[in-house]
Design an enzyme around this catalytic site. Structure first.
Site, PDB file in Angstrom:
ATOM      1  CE  LYS A 129      51.513  53.026  37.402  1.00 33.31           C
ATOM      2  NZ  LYS A 129      50.477  52.193  36.798  1.00 33.31           N
ATOM      3  CE  LYS A 172      53.482  50.510  44.214  1.00 31.50           C
ATOM      4  NZ  LYS A 172      52.302  50.188  43.533  1.00 31.50           N
ATOM      5  CE  LYS A 211      53.084  43.661  38.036  1.00 26.90           C
ATOM      6  NZ  LYS A 211      51.819  43.857  37.367  1.00 26.90           N
TER       7      LYS A 211
HETATM    8  P1  TYM Z   1      49.105  45.920  39.463  1.00 23.51           P
HETATM    9  O1  TYM Z   1      49.402  44.964  38.397  1.00 23.51           O
HETATM   10  O2  TYM Z   1      49.998  47.105  39.642  1.00 23.51           O
HETATM   11  O3  TYM Z   1      48.994  45.195  40.876  1.00 23.51           O
HETATM   12  C1  TYM Z   1      48.215  44.037  41.028  1.00 23.51           C
HETATM   13  C2  TYM Z   1      47.828  43.816  42.475  1.00 23.51           C
HETATM   14  O4  TYM Z   1      49.004  43.674  43.284  1.00 23.51           O
HETATM   15  C3  TYM Z   1      48.940  44.591  44.364  1.00 23.51           C
HETATM   16  N1  TYM Z   1      50.304  45.049  44.661  1.00 23.51           N
HETATM   17  C4  TYM Z   1      50.883  44.956  45.871  1.00 23.51           C
HETATM   18  N2  TYM Z   1      50.422  44.484  47.051  1.00 23.51           N
HETATM   19  C5  TYM Z   1      51.274  44.530  48.116  1.00 23.51           C
HETATM   20  N3  TYM Z   1      52.542  45.011  48.032  1.00 23.51           N
HETATM   21  C6  TYM Z   1      53.037  45.489  46.870  1.00 23.51           C
HETATM   22  N4  TYM Z   1      54.284  45.949  46.802  1.00 23.51           N
HETATM   23  C7  TYM Z   1      52.192  45.473  45.713  1.00 23.51           C
HETATM   24  N5  TYM Z   1      52.356  45.851  44.418  1.00 23.51           N
HETATM   25  C8  TYM Z   1      51.198  45.576  43.788  1.00 23.51           C
HETATM   26  C9  TYM Z   1      48.079  45.752  43.868  1.00 23.51           C
HETATM   27  O5  TYM Z   1      47.518  46.471  44.935  1.00 23.51           O
HETATM   28  C10 TYM Z   1      47.030  45.001  43.065  1.00 23.51           C
HETATM   29  O6  TYM Z   1      46.005  44.508  43.892  1.00 23.51           O
HETATM   30  N6  TYM Z   1      45.349  48.914  38.978  1.00 23.51           N
HETATM   31  C11 TYM Z   1      45.499  47.536  39.365  1.00 23.51           C
HETATM   32  C12 TYM Z   1      45.028  46.585  38.285  1.00 23.51           C
HETATM   33  C13 TYM Z   1      43.563  46.646  38.015  1.00 23.51           C
HETATM   34  C14 TYM Z   1      42.542  46.215  38.901  1.00 23.51           C
HETATM   35  C15 TYM Z   1      41.314  46.420  38.184  1.00 23.51           C
HETATM   36  C16 TYM Z   1      42.557  45.702  40.186  1.00 23.51           C
HETATM   37  C17 TYM Z   1      42.959  47.067  36.882  1.00 23.51           C
HETATM   38  N7  TYM Z   1      41.608  46.940  36.966  1.00 23.51           N
HETATM   39  C18 TYM Z   1      40.098  46.109  38.774  1.00 23.51           C
HETATM   40  C19 TYM Z   1      41.308  45.386  40.774  1.00 23.51           C
HETATM   41  C20 TYM Z   1      40.113  45.600  40.057  1.00 23.51           C
HETATM   42  C21 TYM Z   1      46.955  47.288  39.730  1.00 23.51           C
HETATM   43  O7  TYM Z   1      47.470  47.886  40.591  1.00 23.51           O
HETATM   44  O8  TYM Z   1      47.623  46.383  39.096  1.00 23.51           O
END
Ligand code: TYM
Length: 338
Positions: free
Chosen positions: A113, A200, A203
């Protein structure tokens, strides 16, 4: 039998996509049945990169509504908003003070990032994984269901809990913080971009065509799948490293159609792309349709949604405050009721 605790979250940065659903949220639906589950909208994480204040509140509510629309049941889990539970920021500070800088420098997502944001990298972005550790550790979570990309952040949360808190401050063998385990369900754990299956689905990809939003109209989904990158081979297959697009689109199809890997592979083994794409389009649209309907109901009258969030917030406060108090006392802060 004591129930296991589950915690997970998604950032409210724009509409959720197929990767978020298939990699994470879809798995929460089953987990809420047999566990005590907490699902938060991590809006504090969403401001670690430049954000639009006019969109943050709207996206936060819309993410909570999508949790419900995807099948989360407020009678079986707590849905809450991270910024409304002040223990998250407070624990983050306490953990910052024990987390070595060089552990943080290894974080792959930060490096990726940071590259994108050039000179505009905030301390918050660097600290993102510690805030995530705070989210998890506050709820004594046993399991954290996430996609593959979050594995390293989970390892950090485990190391902080074990090596920096429990082994330094526990008296006797009673742990202060529960050491959580990641729960990464292989099927759907890494959904790739439609325009380049070596990356991957994300967003933050500037190309909208690279992802399918859970709120995309059927016509848009049709267009995106039509334009999705393919190769010149006939027949869809899993696991051929030379054919990442076939692997990715067949994976998506196997889940959204409900067929599973073996049946999907069999059905599509001799299909050309021209025959496969409409099949994938129809299966995707049908899988998303009920989610969109429920989402629209929840958003058009938000009374119920807000009530559910308030209930979730109140349960989250109860649990997180207990952990915070326990930790503060263990590391030497004066007791509040001295
Ligand atoms: P975020 O919003 O980027 O992603 C949310 C969840 O979606 C999964 N994910 C995917 N899974 C499969 N293929 C993809 N292309 C893909 N893109 C995203 C991510 O692995 C995630 O599970 N840092 C976390 C948010 C967070 C969180 C937490 C998660 C903050 N605090 C505590 C668990 C526990 C995140 O990636 O958000």
């Amino acid at each position: 039998m004591t129930l296991k605790r589950i915690l997970s979250g998604v950032q409210p940065t724009g509409d959720l996509h197929l990767g978020n659903w298939l990699g994470a949220i879809r798995n929460w639906v089953d987990l809420q049945e047999d566990n005590e589950s907490f699902f938060c909208v991590v809006d504090l994480h969403a401001i670690t990169v430049p954000h639009d204040p006019n969109k943050l509140a709207k996206n936060t509510l819309s993410t909570a509504a999508l949790y419900l629309a995807c099948g989360m049941d407020p009678a079986k889990c707590s849905i809450f908003i991270q910024s409304q539970i002040s223990a998250h920021s407070e624990l983050c500070w306490l953990l910052n003070c024990v987390t070595p800088f060089n552990w943080m420098e290894r974080m792959i997502q930060f490096k990726e990032k940071a590259k994108k944001h050039g000179d505009n990298v905030s301390i918050g972005l660097f600290d993102y994984p510690v805030l995530m550790a705070a989210d998890i550790l506050l709820y004594d979570a046993d399991l954290v269901p996430v996609g593959e990309d979050q594995k390293q952040h989970l390892e950090l949360a485990r190391d902080i809990a074990q090596q920096r808190i429990n082994s330094r401050f526990s008296q006797g063998d009673k742990a202060i913080l529960k050491v959580p385990k990641p729960l990464i369900i292989k099927e759907g754990a890494k959904i790739m971009s439609l325009t380049d299956a070596r990356n991957k689905m994300s967003k933050s990809d500037s190309n909208e065509g690279s992802r399918i939003g859970l709120l995309d109209e059927p016509e848009i989904i049709k267009k995106k799948i039509k334009r999705a990158k393919t190769d010149s081979e006939i027949g869809l297959e899993f696991g051929n490293p030379e054919r990442p697009e076939a692997n990715n689109l067949l994976s998506i199809y196997s889940i959204v159609s409900g067929l599973g890997r073996d049946k999907a592979a069999q059905e599509c083994s001799e299909m050309g792309w021209g025959q496969f794409k409409p099949l994938l389009t129809d299966a995707t649209i049908s899988a998303i349709k009920p989610i969109q309907k429920k989402y629209n109901d929840l958003i058009s009258d938000q009374t119920e949604l807000k009530k559910i969030i308030q209930q979730g917030n109140s349960r989250a406060k109860e649990v997180s405050n207990q952990t915070l108090k326990r930790l503060k006392e263990s590391i030497g802060f004066i007791k509040e009721d001295y």
